[in-house]
Design a protein around this motif. Sequence first.
Motif, PDB file in Angstrom:
ATOM      1  N   LYS A   9       0.845  -1.450   0.130  1.00 20.73           N
ATOM      2  CA  LYS A   9      -0.266  -0.179  -0.078  1.00 20.73           C
ATOM      3  C   LYS A   9       0.823   1.226   0.075  1.00 20.73           C
ATOM      4  CE  LYS A   9      -3.737  -2.296   2.678  1.00 20.73           C
ATOM      5  NZ  LYS A   9      -4.503  -2.860   3.019  1.00 20.73           N
ATOM      6  N   GLY A  10       0.149   2.208  -0.037  1.00 17.14           N
ATOM      7  CA  GLY A  10       0.832   3.606  -0.330  1.00 17.14           C
ATOM      8  C   GLY A  10       2.125   3.817  -2.054  1.00 17.14           C
ATOM      9  N   ILE A  11       1.996   5.515  -1.749  1.00 16.03           N
ATOM     10  CA  ILE A  11       3.149   5.692  -2.666  1.00 16.03           C
ATOM     11  C   ILE A  11       4.746   5.132  -2.792  1.00 16.03           C
ATOM     12  CG2 ILE A  11       4.048   7.602  -4.181  1.00 16.03           C
ATOM     13  CD1 ILE A  11       1.560   9.223  -2.841  1.00 16.03           C
ATOM     14  N   LEU A  12       5.279   5.037  -3.708  1.00 15.67           N
ATOM     15  CA  LEU A  12       6.948   4.858  -3.541  1.00 15.67           C
ATOM     16  C   LEU A  12       7.898   5.538  -3.013  1.00 15.67           C
ATOM     17  CD1 LEU A  12       8.639   2.285  -4.158  1.00 15.67           C
ATOM     18  CD2 LEU A  12       9.236   2.784  -6.364  1.00 15.67           C
ATOM     19  N   GLU A  35      12.047   8.902   0.780  1.00 17.65           N
ATOM     20  CA  GLU A  35      12.266  10.987  -0.146  1.00 17.65           C
ATOM     21  C   GLU A  35      11.586  11.873  -0.771  1.00 17.65           C
ATOM     22  OE1 GLU A  35      13.608   7.825  -3.513  1.00 17.65           O
ATOM     23  OE2 GLU A  35      15.503   9.002  -2.909  1.00 17.65           O
ATOM     24  N   ASN A  36       9.628  10.370  -0.613  1.00 23.60           N
ATOM     25  CA  ASN A  36       8.500  11.370  -1.371  1.00 23.60           C
ATOM     26  C   ASN A  36       7.693  11.516   0.102  1.00 23.60           C
ATOM     27  OD1 ASN A  36      10.902  10.600  -4.155  1.00 23.60           O
ATOM     28  ND2 ASN A  36       9.272   8.680  -4.279  1.00 23.60           N
ATOM     29  N   ALA A  37       7.878  11.742   0.983  1.00 25.12           N
ATOM     30  CA  ALA A  37       6.749  12.088   1.902  1.00 25.12           C
ATOM     31  C   ALA A  37       7.034  13.906   1.858  1.00 25.12           C
ATOM     32  CB  ALA A  37       7.581  11.078   2.863  1.00 25.12           C
ATOM     33  N   SER A  38       6.242  13.402   2.130  1.00 29.11           N
ATOM     34  CA  SER A  38       5.346  15.435   2.359  1.00 29.11           C
ATOM     35  C   SER A  38       6.231  16.269   3.969  1.00 29.11           C
ATOM     36  CB  SER A  38       4.329  16.446   2.087  1.00 29.11           C
ATOM     37  OG  SER A  38       3.538  15.448   3.554  1.00 29.11           O
ATOM     38  N   SER A  70       3.720   3.376  10.607  1.00 27.08           N
ATOM     39  CA  SER A  70       2.963   3.512   9.188  1.00 27.08           C
ATOM     40  C   SER A  70       2.298   4.614   9.653  1.00 27.08           C
ATOM     41  CB  SER A  70       1.682   2.590   9.042  1.00 27.08           C
ATOM     42  OG  SER A  70       1.368   2.417  10.317  1.00 27.08           O
ATOM     43  N   ASN A  71       1.470   5.315   8.526  1.00 28.36           N
ATOM     44  CA  ASN A  71       0.405   6.241   9.061  1.00 28.36           C
ATOM     45  C   ASN A  71      -0.637   5.887   8.287  1.00 28.36           C
ATOM     46  OD1 ASN A  71      -0.892   8.956   6.996  1.00 28.36           O
ATOM     47  ND2 ASN A  71       1.140   9.747   8.320  1.00 28.36           N
ATOM     48  N   ASP A  72      -1.881   7.343   8.679  1.00 26.62           N
ATOM     49  CA  ASP A  72      -2.750   6.868   8.803  1.00 26.62           C
ATOM     50  C   ASP A  72      -3.781   7.142   6.942  1.00 26.62           C
ATOM     51  OD1 ASP A  72      -3.392   6.203  11.498  1.00 26.62           O
ATOM     52  OD2 ASP A  72      -3.854   8.271  11.414  1.00 26.62           O
ATOM     53  N   SER A  73      -2.631   7.409   6.258  1.00 28.61           N
ATOM     54  CA  SER A  73      -2.946   7.762   4.901  1.00 28.61           C
ATOM     55  C   SER A  73      -2.699   7.017   4.406  1.00 28.61           C
ATOM     56  CB  SER A  73      -2.323   9.593   4.885  1.00 28.61           C
ATOM     57  OG  SER A  73      -2.893   9.031   3.040  1.00 28.61           O
ATOM     58  N   GLU A  74      -3.108   6.211   3.340  1.00 28.01           N
ATOM     59  CA  GLU A  74      -2.809   5.032   2.752  1.00 28.01           C
ATOM     60  C   GLU A  74      -1.797   5.942   2.237  1.00 28.01           C
ATOM     61  OE1 GLU A  74      -6.721   3.598   0.711  1.00 28.01           O
ATOM     62  OE2 GLU A  74      -7.788   3.020   2.240  1.00 28.01           O
ATOM     63  N   GLU A  75      -2.035   7.028   1.421  1.00 29.95           N
ATOM     64  CA  GLU A  75      -0.810   7.166   0.162  1.00 29.95           C
ATOM     65  C   GLU A  75       0.844   6.902   0.916  1.00 29.95           C
ATOM     66  OE1 GLU A  75      -0.848  11.019  -1.006  1.00 29.95           O
ATOM     67  OE2 GLU A  75      -3.039  10.567  -1.551  1.00 29.95           O
ATOM     68  N   ILE A  76       1.050   6.510   2.405  1.00 29.34           N
ATOM     69  CA  ILE A  76       2.010   6.713   3.206  1.00 29.34           C
ATOM     70  C   ILE A  76       2.736   4.709   2.607  1.00 29.34           C
ATOM     71  CG2 ILE A  76       3.272   7.156   5.132  1.00 29.34           C
ATOM     72  CD1 ILE A  76       2.504   9.610   3.846  1.00 29.34           C
ATOM     73  N   ARG A  77       3.919   3.912   2.384  1.00 33.66           N
ATOM     74  CA  ARG A  77       3.904   3.395   2.957  1.00 33.66           C
ATOM     75  C   ARG A  77       3.938   2.379   4.096  1.00 33.66           C
ATOM     76  NH1 ARG A  77       6.873  -0.337  -2.959  1.00 33.66           N
ATOM     77  NH2 ARG A  77       4.945   0.820  -3.360  1.00 33.66           N
TER      78      ARG A  77
END
Length: 369
Positions: free
Chosen positions: A45-48, A73-76, A129-136
Amino acid sequence: EWSKSHFRVTDAHLNEEMRLRVRSECTNDTTSEPSPWVETSLLPKGILGTAAVDLSCVWHNLEYMACTWRPGENASSDTNYTLSYWYDGLENPEKCSNSSVDQGIFECIFNLTFSKVTSNYPAISILISNDSEEIRPVCASKNPTTLVKPATPRQLTVSKTNDVIDVKWSESETFAKSCLHYEVKCYNGDLGVGLIIESETNSVSIPGIDPNNKYTFKVRAKLKRVCYNSDLHSDWSEEKSIGEKRDSTTYFVLIITIPLIVAVSTVILLVYLKRLKILILPPIPDPREILKRMFGEQNEDSQSSAKDDPMNAFDSYLICKFVQRLRNDMTQLKEVLEEHTEVPVSAALCRHLAETPRVTRPNITGGQQ
């Protein structure tokens, strides 16, 4: 009927794609062929590039564990991570609530203790982890025996008896005595490199010391391999000193002053000896130099006189000869006049005529006018 024996449990990385396949076959009948493979895959799950990286954990003094990591590196920049941990014996996963961020580095600390009678520690499963599904998410399993770091020794005391120094410190309350050994570092005076002394107990004695020197000590604890497979050691304790420090200022002043005094004295002595030599043994003048100076001055006077006189030496010679001849003629004229006139001619008049004749300057070619 399905049962637990029909399942296989294995570790899997949640931040990587996992592919599975399964088939069935008859174990009692060797003539039958196995069934075709059935495949499936689990995508992370999440963005690479958004998963946490550089996860590192340390188990401090068998009391609490501290884990640090950096964002992907791609996390805000405002991405927040949550650490959860679980181990065999813990009913449900626990969330780490003591978290902080310092200069982009996340840290979370949670209590982790086991019974002192046990020597086998379960693996610690850690999920970030993170509550957002965008965070792997990231899941890791840590062996706690490789992460142990003992506490810094405390209550360091230093005493001296005759020529022996005794160094003592408090024992650890969480480790068995057989699981720790110590390193004592001793500094002699102001030397930057210290002597390392190994000790199996919480004390050490150092004989043969210099009573006029200063000694500084500090201690750290290290783990034994028979108990823990960790390369971590404690931090150095506070330093304790004993003895008087030699005043290095005096030695420094002497090192600078003595060579300076010797150099100045040598220069003064050389100057004095040179003057004394001149007084006792004056230098003998060179006769050639004296003659050279004498004749050189005469030549310079002659040359300067010749330059100041507008006539050359030949003109001067002709004038002298002309004046001498004129005086002779005047003398003869006086005698002739006295003979014919019998009147005495004034000598003063003749002398005046002889000394101040009105003549024309002779030609430099040698003729007269």
